[in-house]
Design a protein around this motif. Structure first.
Motif, PDB file in Angstrom:
ATOM      1  N   GLN A 136      -1.396   5.137   8.495  1.00  0.00           N
ATOM      2  CA  GLN A 136      -0.468   5.323   7.395  1.00  0.00           C
ATOM      3  C   GLN A 136       0.186   4.008   6.988  1.00  0.00           C
ATOM      4  N   ALA A 137       0.420   3.127   7.951  1.00  0.00           N
ATOM      5  CA  ALA A 137       0.997   1.822   7.633  1.00  0.00           C
ATOM      6  C   ALA A 137      -0.028   0.934   6.940  1.00  0.00           C
ATOM      7  N   ARG A 138      -1.290   1.070   7.306  1.00  0.00           N
ATOM      8  CA  ARG A 138      -2.339   0.214   6.752  1.00  0.00           C
ATOM      9  C   ARG A 138      -2.792   0.654   5.362  1.00  0.00           C
ATOM     10  N   TYR A 139      -2.917   1.962   5.174  1.00  0.00           N
ATOM     11  CA  TYR A 139      -3.410   2.505   3.909  1.00  0.00           C
ATOM     12  C   TYR A 139      -2.311   3.327   3.251  1.00  0.00           C
ATOM     13  N   VAL A 140      -1.830   2.858   2.123  1.00  0.00           N
ATOM     14  CA  VAL A 140      -0.702   3.493   1.441  1.00  0.00           C
ATOM     15  C   VAL A 140      -1.024   4.925   1.023  1.00  0.00           C
ATOM     16  N   HIS A 155       2.799   9.852   4.373  1.00  0.00           N
ATOM     17  CA  HIS A 155       3.645   9.878   5.561  1.00  0.00           C
ATOM     18  C   HIS A 155       4.515  11.121   5.461  1.00  0.00           C
ATOM     19  N   THR A 165       6.420  11.680   2.130  1.00  0.00           N
ATOM     20  CA  THR A 165       5.693  11.621   0.870  1.00  0.00           C
ATOM     21  C   THR A 165       5.944  12.898   0.071  1.00  0.00           C
ATOM     22  N   GLU A 167       4.265  11.814  -5.420  1.00  0.00           N
ATOM     23  CA  GLU A 167       3.649  10.586  -4.902  1.00  0.00           C
ATOM     24  C   GLU A 167       2.217  10.839  -4.454  1.00  0.00           C
ATOM     25  N   ASN A 172      -1.084   9.095  -6.118  1.00  0.00           N
ATOM     26  CA  ASN A 172      -2.028   8.295  -5.337  1.00  0.00           C
ATOM     27  C   ASN A 172      -3.458   8.786  -5.517  1.00  0.00           C
TER      28      ASN A 172
END
Length: 84
Positions: free
Chosen positions: A15-19, A23, A26, A30, A34
């Protein structure tokens, strides 16, 4: 218990690497934004698919490309009002 912790850490790392993976905080807006942006980026990034869509829409390929890029700004409309 260690497996649960490891799985949670891996999920947080993704989750931190790929927006776009989201999370816990969210919102639905949003999430759908996305998804729509990813779709437009895929259409623009794959020329054969873009050409196929341009033929279907009866437009020039570059016009369709520009329309998709412009649609990426607000793909699903204006954000909902925030209630406090």
């Amino acid at each position: 218990m260690a497996d649960k912790l490891r799985a949670q850490q891996q999920l947080e790392a993704l989750q931190a690497r790929y927006v776009g993976t989201g999370h816990p905080d969210t919102t639905k807006f949003e999430w759908t934004s996305n998804i729509q942006r990813d779709s437009y980026a895929s259409y623009v990034g794959h020329p054969p698919l873009l050409s196929y869509m341009a033929v279907g829409m009866g437009e020039c390929r570059e016009k369709v490309r520009a329309k998709f890029i412009e649609s990426m700004i607000q793909p699903v409309g204006k954000p909902p009002e925030v209630q406090e």
